[in-house]
Design a protein around this motif. Structure first.
Motif, PDB file in Angstrom:
ATOM      1  N   MET A 228       0.824  -1.197   0.000  1.00 39.45           N
ATOM      2  CA  MET A 228       0.000   0.000   0.000  1.00 39.45           C
ATOM      3  C   MET A 228       0.865   1.258   0.000  1.00 39.45           C
ATOM      4  O   MET A 228       0.566   2.207  -0.700  1.00 39.45           O
ATOM      5  N   GLN A 229       1.921   1.248   0.812  1.00 39.08           N
ATOM      6  CA  GLN A 229       2.795   2.417   0.877  1.00 39.08           C
ATOM      7  C   GLN A 229       3.528   2.641  -0.438  1.00 39.08           C
ATOM      8  O   GLN A 229       3.759   3.776  -0.838  1.00 39.08           O
ATOM      9  N   VAL A 230       3.884   1.554  -1.102  1.00 36.66           N
ATOM     10  CA  VAL A 230       4.564   1.670  -2.393  1.00 36.66           C
ATOM     11  C   VAL A 230       3.628   2.294  -3.418  1.00 36.66           C
ATOM     12  O   VAL A 230       4.025   3.172  -4.195  1.00 36.66           O
ATOM     13  N   ALA A 231       2.387   1.887  -3.420  1.00 34.36           N
ATOM     14  CA  ALA A 231       1.409   2.441  -4.363  1.00 34.36           C
ATOM     15  C   ALA A 231       1.179   3.922  -4.105  1.00 34.36           C
ATOM     16  O   ALA A 231       1.108   4.723  -5.044  1.00 34.36           O
ATOM     17  N   LEU A 232       1.065   4.308  -2.846  1.00 36.74           N
ATOM     18  CA  LEU A 232       0.885   5.724  -2.519  1.00 36.74           C
ATOM     19  C   LEU A 232       2.111   6.548  -2.895  1.00 36.74           C
ATOM     20  O   LEU A 232       1.983   7.666  -3.404  1.00 36.74           O
TER      21      LEU A 232
END
Length: 66
Positions: free
Chosen positions: A1-5
């Protein structure tokens, strides 16, 4: 999720870069943001911009509108 954000944030940064109009500080070779330094002189017939990102096809139309 953090990578996508993080990836989304980078894409938005490139697609909508921060743009500043620059003016010359009198009696110097220094150019600064005209909003932050209201006593700057603009060059007649020339628009000097400071772009916060390189110009790519993704942000070219945004920069043209600005």
């Amino acid at each position: 999720m953090q990578v996508a954000l993080s990836l989304l944030r980078v894409l938005l940064y490139v697609a909508r870069p921060k743009t500043l109009v620059l003016g010359n500080i009198p009696d110097s070779n220094i150019y600064r943001n005209v909003e932050q330094y209201p006593n700057t002189d603009t060059v007649g017939g020339v628009l000097i911009l400071d772009l916060g990102a390189p110009i790519y096809f993704t942000n070219a139309s945004y920069l043209r509108e600005r």
